[in-house]
Design a protein around this motif. Structure first.
Motif, short mmCIF file in Angstrom:
data_model
loop_
_atom_site.label_atom_id
_atom_site.label_comp_id
_atom_site.label_asym_id
_atom_site.label_seq_id
_atom_site.Cartn_x
_atom_site.Cartn_y
_atom_site.Cartn_z
N ASN A 620 0.83 -1.20 0.00
CA ASN A 620 0.00 0.00 0.00
C ASN A 620 0.86 1.25 0.00
O ASN A 620 0.45 2.30 0.52
N GLU A 621 2.05 1.15 -0.56
CA GLU A 621 2.95 2.30 -0.63
C GLU A 621 2.28 3.43 -1.40
O GLU A 621 1.77 3.24 -2.50
N VAL A 622 2.27 4.62 -0.82
CA VAL A 622 1.69 5.78 -1.47
C VAL A 622 2.71 6.35 -2.45
O VAL A 622 3.83 6.70 -2.08
N LEU A 623 2.32 6.40 -3.72
CA LEU A 623 3.24 6.85 -4.77
C LEU A 623 3.13 8.34 -5.04
O LEU A 623 4.01 8.92 -5.68
N GLY A 624 2.06 8.97 -4.55
CA GLY A 624 1.87 10.41 -4.75
C GLY A 624 0.41 10.77 -4.56
O GLY A 624 -0.41 9.92 -4.20
N LYS A 625 0.10 12.04 -4.80
CA LYS A 625 -1.27 12.54 -4.63
C LYS A 625 -2.01 12.54 -5.97
O LYS A 625 -1.45 12.88 -7.01
N CYS A 626 -3.28 12.14 -5.92
CA CYS A 626 -4.11 12.08 -7.11
C CYS A 626 -4.33 13.49 -7.67
O CYS A 626 -4.73 14.39 -6.91
N ILE A 628 -6.66 14.52 -9.45
CA ILE A 628 -8.08 14.86 -9.55
C ILE A 628 -8.66 15.24 -8.19
O ILE A 628 -9.25 16.30 -8.01
N CYS A 629 -8.48 14.33 -7.19
CA CYS A 629 -9.14 14.55 -5.91
C CYS A 629 -8.16 14.73 -4.74
O CYS A 629 -8.60 15.00 -3.61
N GLY A 630 -6.89 14.55 -4.96
CA GLY A 630 -5.91 14.72 -3.88
C GLY A 630 -5.72 13.47 -3.03
O GLY A 630 -4.96 13.49 -2.05
N GLY A 631 -6.42 12.37 -3.37
CA GLY A 631 -6.26 11.13 -2.61
C GLY A 631 -4.91 10.47 -2.87
O GLY A 631 -4.11 10.94 -3.70
N ASN A 632 -4.65 9.37 -2.17
CA ASN A 632 -3.39 8.66 -2.34
C ASN A 632 -3.44 7.76 -3.58
O ASN A 632 -4.41 7.04 -3.79
N VAL A 633 -2.37 7.79 -4.37
CA VAL A 633 -2.24 6.90 -5.52
C VAL A 633 -1.39 5.70 -5.11
O VAL A 633 -0.28 5.87 -4.60
N ILE A 652 -6.30 6.72 -13.03
CA ILE A 652 -5.50 5.49 -13.06
C ILE A 652 -4.54 5.53 -14.25
O ILE A 652 -4.84 6.11 -15.29
N ILE A 653 -3.37 4.94 -14.05
CA ILE A 653 -2.43 4.69 -15.15
C ILE A 653 -2.37 3.18 -15.29
O ILE A 653 -1.85 2.48 -14.41
N TRP A 654 -2.91 2.66 -16.40
CA TRP A 654 -3.02 1.22 -16.58
C TRP A 654 -1.66 0.58 -16.86
O TRP A 654 -0.82 1.14 -17.56
N LYS A 655 -1.46 -0.60 -16.31
CA LYS A 655 -0.19 -1.31 -16.53
C LYS A 655 -0.04 -1.77 -17.98
O LYS A 655 1.08 -1.97 -18.45
N ASN A 656 -1.19 -1.96 -18.66
CA ASN A 656 -1.13 -2.34 -20.08
C ASN A 656 -1.45 -1.15 -20.98
O ASN A 656 -2.05 -1.29 -22.04
N ASP A 657 -1.04 0.05 -20.53
CA ASP A 657 -1.34 1.28 -21.26
C ASP A 657 -0.94 1.16 -22.73
O ASP A 657 0.21 0.79 -23.06
N LYS A 658 -1.89 1.46 -23.64
CA LYS A 658 -1.67 1.23 -25.07
C LYS A 658 -0.62 2.17 -25.66
O LYS A 658 0.17 1.79 -26.53
N PHE A 659 -0.60 3.44 -25.19
CA PHE A 659 0.38 4.40 -25.71
C PHE A 659 1.80 3.96 -25.40
O PHE A 659 2.67 3.95 -26.27
N LEU A 660 2.02 3.56 -24.15
CA LEU A 660 3.36 3.10 -23.77
C LEU A 660 3.70 1.78 -24.47
O LEU A 660 4.85 1.55 -24.85
N ALA A 661 2.68 0.93 -24.67
CA ALA A 661 2.91 -0.36 -25.32
C ALA A 661 3.43 -0.19 -26.75
O ALA A 661 4.22 -1.01 -27.23
N THR A 662 2.99 0.89 -27.44
CA THR A 662 3.49 1.12 -28.80
C THR A 662 4.99 1.36 -28.82
O THR A 662 5.65 1.19 -29.84
N LYS A 669 6.76 2.10 -10.94
CA LYS A 669 6.55 2.94 -9.76
C LYS A 669 7.34 4.24 -9.87
O LYS A 669 6.85 5.32 -9.55
N THR A 670 8.59 4.13 -10.32
CA THR A 670 9.46 5.30 -10.44
C THR A 670 8.86 6.33 -11.40
O THR A 670 8.85 7.54 -11.11
N MET A 671 8.34 5.85 -12.52
CA MET A 671 7.73 6.74 -13.50
C MET A 671 6.50 7.44 -12.92
O MET A 671 6.31 8.65 -13.07
N VAL A 672 5.65 6.66 -12.23
CA VAL A 672 4.42 7.21 -11.66
C VAL A 672 4.74 8.24 -10.58
O VAL A 672 4.12 9.31 -10.53
N LYS A 673 5.72 7.95 -9.73
CA LYS A 673 6.12 8.91 -8.68
C LYS A 673 6.56 10.24 -9.29
O LYS A 673 6.19 11.32 -8.82
N ALA A 674 7.37 10.15 -10.37
CA ALA A 674 7.87 11.36 -11.03
C ALA A 674 6.71 12.16 -11.64
O ALA A 674 6.66 13.39 -11.54
#
Length: 717
Positions: A620-626, A628-633, A652-662, A669-674
Motif C-alpha cells: 500500500n505504498e503511497v506513490l503520490g497525490k491524485c 483529480i481529488c488529492g487522494g493517495n495513488v 488510473i495509469i493502466w499497466k497495459n497502457d496502449k500508448f506506452l505499449a506502442t 513505480k518510479t515513472m508514476v512517482k515522477a
C-alpha cells in the motif's frame, strides 16, 4: 444523398479520395452527393449476461446454463472500465445515426470488409439505428480508386447478403454462448483463488490440443541408433563422387557390425557404374499467398514475427491501397480479373532488372475460380508505394515477389542418379548417388534463391571406378519438431486432413473447403490469446504447452471441444451457411443443446483443481497525490490508481497502457512517482516504430474536453 459506411477511417478516406470528396467534418466526409462515415471495427458488442438478468452479475453454478431468448447489442465497453460505454464508439454511433436519418438521405451503402465479420459489423450498426431506408452492399477486394468507383456502380442489395449475415451472427452468438457458459462453470468448478477466468473457447481448445499432442509425441519419442556407410569413388580422370550403401532398399542399419564387414570388403576395390538415370524436371513457383501461407512464410523466415503481427502489417498495406484483401483462404485469382492483373504486373515489373523475362499469361495455376472462395489470393495493386516502414516493406516485398514469380519462366533442373556396384560379388548391395544441375533459374531469380546441389563428374554407364575412401557414420532418429506458428497455421487451416509433416504447404487440393479451425482472420488472434491467457508459451519459434495448458487438456471433461473433427464440422457449417446451404436456426439449435449438456456434465464431475490462482499481494505504498481529488495513488493489480476509486475517482495509469505499449514500455513505480510529483517523467529505452531506442520526457495530463488523461511527449536538449 447516399451514406457510405466504411469499417475504418482509413477506408473511408480511400472512398472519399476515389469520389474526389475533400470536405471533412466531425466523423464523416461530405460532397458530390455522398456522406462517407466509418466505424472503428466493432462499435457494438453483444450484451453481457448481467445486462439480460441482474443476478448474472455474480457467478453461481445454479445460474448456468444461461442462453438468452433474444440476443441484443449495446455500445462496446470501455476497455479500461467495462461498466462504461466506450466514449469514442458512442460518439461515432451518434454521428452515423444522425447521417442515416437525415431527411435528404435516400440510400445507405455498407462498405465494411467483404467477409462475414465485415457483414456483421455493418449490419449490426444499421439494424441498431434502423433508418428504414434501402441498404446496399459495396463488395470490394481492394481500395484503389478504380475498384471503388466500379464497386459503387455494381453495388448489390444488402438483402442478397443475408446468408453472410447469418453466418457472422451465428459465429458470434455461438462463441458467446459457449464462452460465457463453459468459461464460467469451468472456473467455478476447476479453479481456486481469484484472478483471470479459466478461458474456454470453441477455437481455443482444439488449437491448444494440436500443440499438446505434438508435445506429448516428442515426450514419448524413444530415440534409436542407426548407421550408414558411404564410399568415395574415383573415376579414370581422377574426379570423385560419393555414394550411400543400400541393401534390400535399406540405407539405415541398426547394427554397426553389418557395415564393418562390408567396409573391409570394399576398401581400395574396383567398382562399375551400373546405371545412370538422367531426368529433366520442371519446378513451378509456390502458389500465391493466402493469409495463412503469408503468416507461415514470414514467421518462419524472420525472427520476432508472429502471425498476429503479419496480419496487422498486411492490414495497413491493404488500407493504404497497396495490396488486395489479406484475410483470404484462396491461393488463386478469380478469372474475371485477368485484365486487371496484367495491368498490375506491367506497373510492378517496369524497373526490374529481369523485366524482359516477365511475360503475362492466363495460367490455370494462377487464375482458377474453383480455388477461389470469397476473395482471391493476396496480390499487390497497381498503386506502387513510395514510402513504407521496414515491417511494411518486408511483407509487401514478399507478396510482390510471390506475384511476379508466377509470370517468370519455370525453373528447370537436371537430376542424375548413379548406381555403383562393387566388382566383388560377395558385396550384395549397391551405392546410390544423387546430384542436380540447375539448367534454367527462372522464377528463382526473383529472390535470388540458391540451392545446395551436389555437382557430379561427367561419367557414363559401365565406367570403371575405384573406391578411394569409405566411412561409417552413426545417427540417432529424431523426434518430431515442436509446432511453430507456420506449422500450427497449416494444421488449423486443414484440421490436420491429408497433412504430413514434410508435405509441401501448397499441396492442399483435396482439403474439404471450409473444413478448418477458425478463419484466416481469426487464427492469428487465437494463437496470441493462447499465449496471453497462459495456455501456451513460445521458445524462439517453437510453441509449447504450459503446465496449465497440459492440465486443462488432460482434465477438462468436454472432450468434443478438443476434437479437430468436431470443430471442423462447426466451421464447415458456418462456411455452408454463407452459401445458403445450412440454416442459422439449425446451427444455433445444435450449439444451444451442446452448451446445455456440457454445463450439466461439468457440474456432475468430481471436484478437482486445474488452476490454482495465487493471490498477488500489493504493497500500500503511497506513490503520490491524485491530480483529480488529492487522494493517495497506490499500486493495484491492473494499474496505479487513486485509493478513492470506490467514491468515484477514476484516475488510473493502466499497466497495459496502449500508448506506452506502442513504444514497448510499461509504467513503473518510479515513472508514476515522477509524474505525480513533478508532472513529468524522464523515460529511457523507449522504442520507435523502426525499432530504434530513444529517451523522452512524458507528461500525463487531463484532457480539457472530457474526464480522460492523455500522454504528451517532449524532447529537451
Amino acid at each position: 444523398m447516399k451514406v457510405i459506411l466504411a469499417e475504418k477511417p482509413s477506408v473511408a478516406k480511400n472512398i472519399a479520395d476515389a469520389l474526389k470528396i475533400k470536405e471533412k467534418k466531425d466523423g464523416y466526409f461530405e460532397g458530390n452527393g455522398y456522406l462517407i462515415t466509418w466505424a472503428f471495427g466493432h462499435l457494438l458488442q453483444l450484451y453481457d449476461a448481467k445486462d439480460y438478468d441482474a443476478k448474472m452479475a455474480r457467478w453461481k453454478m445454479d445460474h448456468f446454463p444461461f442462453i438468452p431468448t433474444d440476443f441484443q447489442y449495446k455500445v462496446k465497453s470501455d476497455p479500461k472500465n467495462r461498466d462504461n460505454a466506450d466514449y469514442g464508439a458512442q460518439k461515432q454511433l451518434k454521428t452515423i445515426a444522425f447521417l442515416m436519418k437525415r431527411k435528404d438521405v435516400v440510400q445507405i451503402i455498407s462498405a465494411c470488409d467483404y467477409d462475414r465479420e465485415g457483414q456483421l459489423i455493418g449490419d449490426s450498426i444499421i439494424n441498431q439505428i434502423n433508418p428504414k431506408k434501402p441498404v446496399y452492399r459495396l463488395l470490394l477486394n481492394e481500395w484503389t480508386p478504380d475498384e471503388v468507383l466500379q464497386g459503387i456502380k455494381n453495388r448489390k442489395s444488402n438483402q442478397e447478403m443475408k446468408p453472410l449475415q447469418d453466418a457472422g451472427m451465428s459465429r458470434q452468438w455461438a462463441d458467446w454462448v459457449i464462452g460465457i457458459n463453459l468459461t464460467s462453470v469451468a472456473t467455478l468448478k476447476f479453479q481456486t483463488g481469484k484472478g483471470k477466468a479459466l478461458n474456454i473457447g470453441r477455437v481455443l481448445l482444439p488449437t491448444l490440443k494440436i500443440i499438446y499432442d505434438r508435445d506429448k509425441e516428442i515426450k514419448q519419442f524413444v530415440p534409436e541408433d542407426y548407421f550408414k556407410l558411404a564410399a568415395t569413388f574415383q573415376t579414370r580422370d581422377h574426379q570423385t563422387y560419393e555414394g550411400t550403401y543400400f541393401q534390400n532398399k535399406q540405407e539405415k542399419f541398426k547394427t554397426k557390425d553389418t557395415l564393418d564387414s562390408i567396409k573391409l570388403a570394399i576398401d581400395n576395390k574396383s567398382a562399375t557404374i551400373l546405371e545412370k538415370q538422367v531426368e529433366q524436371k520442371k519446378e513451378f513457383p509456390p502458389f500465391l499467398f493466402n493469409l495463412s501461407n503469408l503468416q507461415g512464410y514470414i514467421t518462419n523466415k524472420y525472427k520476432g514475427w508472429t502471425s498476429d503481427k503479419v496480419l496487422k502489417v498486411a492490414q495497413t498495406l491493404y488500407e493504404k491501397k497497396f495490396i488486395t484483401y489479406p484475410r483470404t483462404a484462396s491461393t488463386a485469382l478469380d478469372e474475371s480479373i485477368v485484365g486487371k492483373t496484367a495491368k498490375v504486373l506491367k506497373v510492378l515489373s517496369e524497373d526490374l532488372p529481369y523485366k524482359d523475362e516477365i511475360v503475362f499469361k492466363k495460367l490455370k495455376r494462377v487464375f482458377n475460380n474453383a480455388k477461389v472462395e470469397s476473395h482471391s489470393a493476396i496480390i499487390p495493386t497497381y498503386v506502387k508505394p513510395s514510402r513504407l516502414t521496414p515491417d511494411q516493406e518486408l511483407v509487401y516485398n514478399a507478396i510482390k515477389n510471390r506475384f511476379i514469380m508466377q509470370f517468370m519462366p519455370v525453373a528447370e533442373n537436371e537430376e542424375t542418379v548413379l548406381v555403383t556396384k562393387l566388382d566383388d560379388q560377395d558385396v550384395q548391395g549397391f551405392f546410390q548417388t544423387k546430384g542436380k544441375v540447375q539448367l534454367v533459374e527462372g522464377w528463382k531469380k526473383v529472390e535470388k534463391m540458391k540451392t545446395k546441389d551436389v555437382i557430379l563428374p561427367l561419367v557414363h554407364k559401365q565406367d570403371p571406378v575405384q573406391v578411394v575412401d569409405s566411412k561409417i557414420s552413426s545417427h540417432v532418429t529424431k523426434p518430431p519438431k515442436h509446432h511453430t506458428e507456420k506449422t500450427l497455421l497449416r494444421v488449423m487451416e486443414t484440421c490436420g486432413k491429408h497433412l504430413k509433416q514434410d508435405e509441401n504447404e501448397e499441396d492442399m487440393d483435396e482439403i474439404l473447403a471450409g473444413f478448418s479451425i477458425g478463419t484466416p482472420a481469426t487464427r492469428a488472434e487465437t494463437i496470441k490469446k493462447l499465449k496471453d491467457i497462459g495456455y501456451i508459451t513460445s521458445q524462439q519459434k517453437n510453441l509449447l504447452c504450459t503446465e496449465l495448458g497440459v492440465k486443462l487438456v488432460e482434465t477438462f471433461p468436454i472432450t468434443d471441444l478438443f476434437d479437430l473433427e468436431f470443430t471442423g464440422r462447426l466451421e464447415k457449417s458456418l462456411f455452408d451457411m454463407e452459401k445458403d446451404q445450412v440454416t442459422k436456426d439449425s446451427f444455433l439449435s445444435f450449439i444451444f443443446h451442446f452448451t446445455r449438456t456440457s454445463v450439466e456434465k461439468i457440474k456432475g464431475e468430481a471436484d478437482t483443481v486445474i488452476n490454482k490462482v495465487e493471490s498477488e499481494s500489493k504493497s500500500n505504498e503511497v506513490l503520490g497525490k491524485c491530480p483529480i481529488c488529492g487522494g493517495n495513488v497506490i499500486e493495484g493489480y491492473k494499474g496505479f490508481g487513486c485509493s478513492n476509486w470506490k467514491s468515484g475517482c477514476k484516475f488510473i495509469i493502466w499497466k497495459n497502457d496502449k500508448f506506452l505499449a506502442t513504444m514497448r514500455k510499461k509504467p513503473t513505480k518510479t515513472m508514476v512517482k515522477a509524474l505525480l510529483s513533478n508532472k513529468v517523467a524522464f523515460v529511457k529505452g523507449l522504442t520507435s516504430k523502426k525499432g530504434k531506442k530513444f529517451n523522452a520526457y512524458l507528461r500525463y495530463e487531463k484532457n480539457p474536453d472530457h474526464a480522460y488523461f492523455s500522454w504528451k511527449m517532449e524532447f529537451k536538449k
